[in-house]
Design a protein around this motif. Sequence first.
Motif, PDB file in Angstrom:
ATOM      1  N   TYR A 643       7.035   5.246   2.688  1.00 51.88           N
ATOM      2  CA  TYR A 643       6.169   4.404   1.876  1.00 51.88           C
ATOM      3  C   TYR A 643       5.231   3.626   2.791  1.00 51.88           C
ATOM      4  N   PRO A 644       4.134   4.264   3.226  1.00 53.17           N
ATOM      5  CA  PRO A 644       3.186   3.572   4.105  1.00 53.17           C
ATOM      6  C   PRO A 644       2.465   2.456   3.346  1.00 53.17           C
ATOM      7  N   ARG A 645       2.230   1.342   4.038  1.00 52.65           N
ATOM      8  CA  ARG A 645       1.480   0.235   3.452  1.00 52.65           C
ATOM      9  C   ARG A 645       0.096   0.097   4.069  1.00 52.65           C
ATOM     10  N   GLU A 646      -0.099   0.654   5.243  1.00 54.88           N
ATOM     11  CA  GLU A 646      -1.390   0.570   5.902  1.00 54.88           C
ATOM     12  C   GLU A 646      -1.505   1.686   6.928  1.00 54.88           C
ATOM     13  N   GLY A 647      -2.721   1.889   7.415  1.00 53.74           N
ATOM     14  CA  GLY A 647      -2.958   2.939   8.391  1.00 53.74           C
ATOM     15  C   GLY A 647      -3.665   4.130   7.767  1.00 53.74           C
ATOM     16  N   SER A 648      -3.855   5.159   8.558  1.00 56.39           N
ATOM     17  CA  SER A 648      -4.560   6.350   8.076  1.00 56.39           C
ATOM     18  C   SER A 648      -4.055   7.583   8.808  1.00 56.39           C
ATOM     19  N   GLU A 649      -4.317   8.724   8.215  1.00 58.77           N
ATOM     20  CA  GLU A 649      -4.015  10.005   8.836  1.00 58.77           C
ATOM     21  C   GLU A 649      -5.239  10.904   8.674  1.00 58.77           C
ATOM     22  N   SER A 690      -6.389  10.610   4.879  1.00 57.89           N
ATOM     23  CA  SER A 690      -5.589   9.815   3.952  1.00 57.89           C
ATOM     24  C   SER A 690      -5.543   8.396   4.501  1.00 57.89           C
ATOM     25  N   TRP A 691      -5.953   7.448   3.677  1.00 53.98           N
ATOM     26  CA  TRP A 691      -6.104   6.055   4.135  1.00 53.98           C
ATOM     27  C   TRP A 691      -5.294   5.135   3.223  1.00 53.98           C
ATOM     28  N   PHE A 692      -4.507   4.223   3.836  1.00 56.05           N
ATOM     29  CA  PHE A 692      -3.642   3.304   3.098  1.00 56.05           C
ATOM     30  C   PHE A 692      -4.071   1.862   3.378  1.00 56.05           C
ATOM     31  N   THR A 693      -4.053   1.051   2.332  1.00 58.12           N
ATOM     32  CA  THR A 693      -4.291  -0.382   2.511  1.00 58.12           C
ATOM     33  C   THR A 693      -3.468  -1.150   1.492  1.00 58.12           C
ATOM     34  N   LYS A 694      -2.905  -2.277   1.918  1.00 57.98           N
ATOM     35  CA  LYS A 694      -2.091  -3.110   1.034  1.00 57.98           C
ATOM     36  C   LYS A 694      -2.993  -4.043   0.251  1.00 57.98           C
ATOM     37  N   ILE A 695      -2.875  -3.989  -1.096  1.00 59.10           N
ATOM     38  CA  ILE A 695      -3.686  -4.846  -1.953  1.00 59.10           C
ATOM     39  C   ILE A 695      -3.055  -6.237  -2.040  1.00 59.10           C
ATOM     40  N   ASP A 697       1.231  -7.954  -1.850  1.00 58.98           N
ATOM     41  CA  ASP A 697       2.657  -7.659  -1.723  1.00 58.98           C
ATOM     42  C   ASP A 697       2.833  -6.209  -1.291  1.00 58.98           C
ATOM     43  N   ASN A 698       3.538  -5.403  -2.096  1.00 58.10           N
ATOM     44  CA  ASN A 698       3.761  -3.997  -1.760  1.00 58.10           C
ATOM     45  C   ASN A 698       2.894  -3.054  -2.591  1.00 58.10           C
ATOM     46  N   LEU A 699       1.919  -3.591  -3.298  1.00 55.57           N
ATOM     47  CA  LEU A 699       0.974  -2.757  -4.044  1.00 55.57           C
ATOM     48  C   LEU A 699      -0.004  -2.144  -3.051  1.00 55.57           C
ATOM     49  N   VAL A 700      -0.034  -0.801  -2.999  1.00 55.99           N
ATOM     50  CA  VAL A 700      -0.791  -0.091  -1.965  1.00 55.99           C
ATOM     51  C   VAL A 700      -1.808   0.844  -2.604  1.00 55.99           C
ATOM     52  N   LEU A 701      -3.011   0.868  -2.030  1.00 55.28           N
ATOM     53  CA  LEU A 701      -4.046   1.819  -2.432  1.00 55.28           C
ATOM     54  C   LEU A 701      -4.099   2.932  -1.395  1.00 55.28           C
ATOM     55  N   GLU A 773      -5.020   6.684  -5.365  1.00 57.44           N
ATOM     56  CA  GLU A 773      -3.725   6.347  -5.963  1.00 57.44           C
ATOM     57  C   GLU A 773      -3.399   4.883  -5.715  1.00 57.44           C
ATOM     58  N   LEU A 774      -2.892   4.231  -6.754  1.00 62.72           N
ATOM     59  CA  LEU A 774      -2.282   2.906  -6.619  1.00 62.72           C
ATOM     60  C   LEU A 774      -0.771   3.094  -6.675  1.00 62.72           C
ATOM     61  N   ARG A 775      -0.057   2.605  -5.668  1.00 65.30           N
ATOM     62  CA  ARG A 775       1.384   2.799  -5.577  1.00 65.30           C
ATOM     63  C   ARG A 775       2.103   1.447  -5.575  1.00 65.30           C
ATOM     64  N   TYR A 776       3.265   1.445  -6.219  1.00 64.98           N
ATOM     65  CA  TYR A 776       4.091   0.229  -6.184  1.00 64.98           C
ATOM     66  C   TYR A 776       5.558   0.636  -6.168  1.00 64.98           C
ATOM     67  N   PRO A 777       6.353   0.069  -5.231  1.00 63.10           N
ATOM     68  CA  PRO A 777       7.757   0.499  -5.107  1.00 63.10           C
ATOM     69  C   PRO A 777       8.666  -0.160  -6.130  1.00 63.10           C
ATOM     70  N   ILE A 778       9.590   0.637  -6.665  1.00 59.38           N
ATOM     71  CA  ILE A 778      10.671   0.097  -7.485  1.00 59.38           C
ATOM     72  C   ILE A 778      11.835  -0.299  -6.581  1.00 59.38           C
ATOM     73  N   THR A 779      12.126   0.543  -5.606  1.00 55.85           N
ATOM     74  CA  THR A 779      13.135   0.236  -4.598  1.00 55.85           C
ATOM     75  C   THR A 779      12.762   0.934  -3.306  1.00 55.85           C
ATOM     76  N   LEU A 780      12.976   0.236  -2.194  1.00 55.31           N
ATOM     77  CA  LEU A 780      12.720   0.805  -0.873  1.00 55.31           C
ATOM     78  C   LEU A 780      14.027   1.078  -0.134  1.00 55.31           C
TER      79      LEU A 780
END
Length: 858
Positions: A643-649, A690-695, A697-701, A773-780
């Motif tokens: 579950y990446p929260r930031e960074g890119s590939e 693929s690029w990740f950024t935290k909006i 808390d753990n809500l990630v774009l 995609e907007l992602r949000y974890p239920i459990t990590l």
Amino acid sequence: MFTNIIGFAQVVLTSEDTVSHFEIDYANPVTYEVGGITTSGSGALDQRLLLFQVGEQVDIPGDKISNTIKKLWSTGLYENIRISITKTVGNTAFFDIYLEARSRMLAFAFVGAKKNEETDLREKLKISQGNIVNDNLKTTCINLIKDFYIDKGFYNCDVFVEEKPDEKVTKAVNLYFHINKGKKIKIDRITFIGNNNVSNAKLLKAMKSTKERFHFTPFYKADTVIRYMLKHPDYYRSKDIIEHLADYFAGRVNFHIFKASKFIKGVYEEDKTHLIEKFNELGYRDAQIIKDTFYVKKNLAYIDITVDEGPRYYFRNIDFVGNTKYSSEVLRRILSIERGDVYNQTLLMENISMNKDGNDISSLYMNDGYLFFSANPTEVLIEGDSIDIEIRIREGQQATYNKISVSGNTKTNDNVILREVTTIPGQLFNRADIIRSQQVLLSTGYFNQEKMDVRPTPNEADGTVDIEYVVEETSSDQLELSAGYGATGLVLSAGISFNNFSFRKFFKKDAWKPIPSGDGQKLSLKISTNAVWYQSYSFSFVEPWLGGKKPNTLAANVYYQVQTNGYSRSDDAFAAIRILGANVTFGKKLKWPDDYFQLSHSLIYQYYNVHNYSSIFIFSDGYANNISYKFTLTRNSVSAPIYPREGSEITFSVQLTPPYSAFSNKDYTTATDQEKYKFLEFHKWKFNISWFTKIVDNLVLNVRLKTGFIGWYNKDIGAPPFERFYLGGDGLSSWALDGREIIGMRGYDDSALTPIENGSEVGGTIFNKFTAELRYPITLNPSATIYILAFAEAGRDWNHQREYTPFNLYKSAGLGIRIYLPMFGLLGFDWGYGFDEVPGLSGANGSHFHISINQSID
């Protein structure tokens, strides 16, 4: 004193007494010598609790007896206590102490609680068989149960205890906790009073976990706002229109999907601190909460908070003291605070030592070895609304690494972990290296990303620091079971991947637990079959540290596929396609432009043998050879693999075959298909990002782009019928006999967006695909990581370059869920809706459900 405990003690004169009747004169106590003490009843007596002993003098009535009863009662062990005089002989009295033990608990149960709540409640109560049942036990349990449900928002919870004697066990009872949760109390409104300069919207947002319930009343009291706006036009000119709109809709439109609106006192107290921090960030350093009220009305909670903002302050002079390594001008540029800026203590502290981007003064020093550096900002003068700051710096000496160790690893060998870190004994301390090392360790997939930790042990006396990397192992091996439809119908697949394998331990009997592991190698086996119609076997092995000294990767893969028409080999109608393939890849980590880059070279060979088969391939009998070289450049800076929260590939690759036709004198305008494709020739280019950024808390774009292109050397041969792109569906492929690439796109049937010629899918030579995609974890939890997502996609697949229209794309959107199980990898379930009709394919778009395995869609 004796009369106060008359309910627990009785004085009885026996027939042996020389006096026919014994009377107690409370006005004139009589002193007796204790001649003997006996005990009776079901309770055991601890002699240390008695305040009188044989041979001592006691008054009847008197304090020693009454206080003894009180002391026995305070133990909570007895439900009935009685001290009796059995006889008196002259001035000598004989006593009996009767103790009736309290009942003990045999079992307990809950009435009105759900199964999952019962488990949590049992852990919270911490009572067990054999506990003494008294009022204190029952009251404590009731309060704990109420607190449990109050934390869940049930403020009207009612609990009572039913105590039933057990029918079989003497002095044993069963407790039944009857629970009536009532309705959940949600926060309806949070009202701020006294905030004349800071908007309600900002204050509501500052309360991170105390939120109002869902509201959608955009026109609530709109007439009042309009009248106020007409009467006070200057107020509305003084702020930005965006701020006014945010303030208007605060409390009127609330979509708190990921935050519960229940009231939890402890969390609320934290959020009051966050409120003051928000005022401080905006320059109101003297702000305080005057009073706050919480009340419940018709099962809804209301909170009123009265604040005193105080005056707004600004930075004036900022001076540095004690800095010798860097000039004050350099430090001011990094601090990024100018004279006249709004006084923001949070920003000041972040830019000194806690900036999430690492662009702060502390990082500047610590990345150059100054581990013992400290900087303390001090307010030296407050004049009017201006504040002068002096930042007092202690640089200390540069520190070097001494001992580098790892703990918590139970399977992965120490050297496998330590070879990934860039903190080397003897080198200068560098905080950026430690952060980077953590990212590299997480990228291996062997460890729990939520439990990774680094513990430095500095020794300022000798200028060294020990670094301990703390990890928690998680299963990285994966079992894959899947089913898909190919040209022959249902295809079943089974595969297993050992992602932390050890070939070195292969012949050590005691290393098979259940397989030899710990050296970071990867071994994969996969089988797919449809009985006699289709079979596929593949084997791959990866050594990430070839030679053990440098992060050079060697990977090898061998596979064999065969598809028939189901006839016997001896039958004249028998048809088959056989593919034998192998590839070898050598990869190398780069240090420039930075150490996130990796370069790889691959040699690929595929042999196609076609016998009497014309439904798929362009020729029905013959063979083809695909000998190619593939160059891949990757930059991967994602923060975690699951579950990446930031960074890119970012990945760029080009695959080339030799231009055979350039060395041949053949006229390919008249050549047969067998002659054209005896040796495939093409060049294939692909680019993925693929690029990740935290909006928050753990809500990630997550934003992704994928594109590919297949070109050719000889226009008379054109693009080969192999290695093409097939777009649409869930991206799962149980068979790919022509080397095709299956690219998932939700909301459409499998391969529905693939070019068609003469009624058959021919695969595209160019494709584009965009995903958000907007992602949000239920459990990590590493044993079962689950997150939900919402997505929008656009893409298209073209056969000819002249048809390429990059802005004319098929579009879709939908929702999904991802479940990561260590043994099965990442499983996905998505619902997508395709908005655009596909010419010639009725029903290919619209509502579709998709299943993905190990990011087949992504």
